[in-house]
Design a protein around this motif. Structure first.
Motif, mmCIF file in Angstrom:
data_model
loop_
_atom_site.group_PDB
_atom_site.id
_atom_site.type_symbol
_atom_site.label_atom_id
_atom_site.label_comp_id
_atom_site.label_asym_id
_atom_site.label_seq_id
_atom_site.Cartn_x
_atom_site.Cartn_y
_atom_site.Cartn_z
ATOM 1 N N GLU A 65 92.827 38.365 79.797
ATOM 2 C CA GLU A 65 92.827 38.339 81.262
ATOM 3 C C GLU A 65 92.930 39.764 81.816
ATOM 4 O O GLU A 65 92.311 40.090 82.827
ATOM 5 N N ALA A 69 90.188 41.390 84.206
ATOM 6 C CA ALA A 69 90.529 42.022 85.491
ATOM 7 C C ALA A 69 89.920 43.428 85.558
ATOM 8 O O ALA A 69 89.406 43.834 86.608
ATOM 9 N N PRO A 138 94.696 35.133 87.389
ATOM 10 C CA PRO A 138 96.075 34.810 87.763
ATOM 11 C C PRO A 138 96.843 36.048 88.220
ATOM 12 O O PRO A 138 96.449 37.177 87.921
ATOM 13 N N GLU A 139 97.925 35.804 88.901
ATOM 14 C CA GLU A 139 98.857 36.864 89.325
ATOM 15 C C GLU A 139 99.270 37.673 88.095
ATOM 16 O O GLU A 139 99.549 37.104 87.040
ATOM 17 N N GLY A 140 99.290 38.973 88.203
ATOM 18 C CA GLY A 140 99.784 39.811 87.099
ATOM 19 C C GLY A 140 98.773 40.028 85.982
ATOM 20 O O GLY A 140 99.111 40.605 84.958
ATOM 21 N N ALA A 141 97.517 39.579 86.168
ATOM 22 C CA ALA A 141 96.526 39.725 85.096
ATOM 23 C C ALA A 141 96.318 41.191 84.732
ATOM 24 O O ALA A 141 96.068 41.519 83.568
ATOM 25 N N ARG A 142 96.445 42.079 85.718
ATOM 26 C CA ARG A 142 96.177 43.506 85.463
ATOM 27 C C ARG A 142 97.271 44.175 84.630
ATOM 28 O O ARG A 142 97.092 45.271 84.128
ATOM 29 N N ASP A 143 98.424 43.527 84.492
ATOM 30 C CA ASP A 143 99.556 44.144 83.781
ATOM 31 C C ASP A 143 99.501 43.934 82.262
ATOM 32 O O ASP A 143 100.273 44.536 81.528
ATOM 33 N N ILE A 147 100.387 35.489 79.301
ATOM 34 C CA ILE A 147 100.027 34.452 80.282
ATOM 35 C C ILE A 147 99.671 33.193 79.488
ATOM 36 O O ILE A 147 98.828 33.249 78.579
#
Ligand code: OAD
Length: 249
Positions: A65, A69, A138-143, A147
């Protein structure tokens, strides 16, 4: 040996065969470049295998993910654009990519053969049902955090990324179309690939054996020294636009 750009203008069927290097200038990491390559920093046995996914699905899904992103944030570069333009200049062009991004499509290329699948095409690990439309990030995918993979609407199995992992077969139809095009073309441009992952790596050789000219475009010069094999050293985003303007001046 010097490649005469007029050979590109005169070609009837051009195959463009791309690897991670074609997306490097869009800011997408390659796999094997020193320091920056994904497989220099991450363990492919863990992140690119079905066993690794079964062991820790949330780790693997989160990593893919994060890559999805990164691709969503990236833009096609002059190499992708030049390839899309080339398709409008020659009688026939077949674009074969090992890349799991959609930057060729977003540059305007159609009917791209994806040998290694696509990051935006998930499928169920249990029943193989594919999820055709891209899932929302989803939220936080870039981190790059863990997940949990979404569940299959049909059987509740975990979804897995729609890419080919080590030890898995390539999509049959994509593979046969790619080999057929390589055998039928009169010119193959191999752009930004280290040419080490089989069976994709066989493609330039198939074209060469069938009588085509093969041109490697890569900052790292390669090639077997065959009389019909050429290398243009440089970045794809610089070499391809220049080649097109020289060929179609
Ligand atoms: P690699 O990382 O093995 O090779 C990238 C190539 O791009 C290298 O030869 C670089 O010299 C070259 N390169 C770097 N920057 C470039 C630029 N700006 N312009 C042109 N070339 C540049 O990537 P691939 O050959 O694509 O598999 O790797 C093949 C497969 O190995 C991938 O599809 C992936 C990986 O495991 C799957 O995802 C199944």
């Amino acid at each position: 040996m010097h490649f005469d750009p007029r050979l590109l203008a005169d070609a009837r069927h051009v195959v463009v065969f791309t690897g991670a290097g074609v997306s490097a200038e869009s800011g997408i990491a390659t796999f094997r470049d020193k320091l920056t390559g994904l497989w220099e920093r991450f363990d492919p046995a863990q992140l690119a295998s079905a066993e690794g996914f079964r062991r820790d699905p949330a780790l693997i899904w989160g990593w893919y993910e994060m890559r999805r992103a990164g691709i969503a944030d990236a833009r096609p570069n002059p190499a992708h654009l030049a390839i899309a333009e080339l398709a409008t200049r020659v009688p026939q062009l077949t674009l074969i990519t090992q890349n799991v991004d959609d930057l060729h499509e977003r540059a305007g290329s159609h009917d791209v053969i994806h040998l290694h699948g696509r990051l935006d095409a998930a499928r169920c690990l249990a029943c193989a049902r594919s999820v055709s439309s891209a899932l929302a990030l989803p939220e936080g995918a870039r981190d790059g955090k863990r997940i949990e993979p979404p569940r299959c609407a049909e059987c509740d199995g975990p979804l897995r990324p729609g890419v080919v992992w080590f030890g898995e077969s390539l999509p049959e139809q994509a593979l046969s179309r790619a080999f057929l095009a390589a055998a039928e073309c009169d010119l193959l441009l191999s752009v930004g690939t280290s040419g080490v992952v089989q069976p994709a790596a066989l493609i330039p050789g198939v074209a060469l054996e069938a009588g085509a000219r093969v041109v490697h475009i890569n900052p790292q010069v390669s090639g077997s020294g065959h009389a019909r094999e050429f290398a243009i050293a440089g970045k794809a985003g610089e070499v391809l636009p220049r080649l097109l303007s020289e060929a179609f001046a």
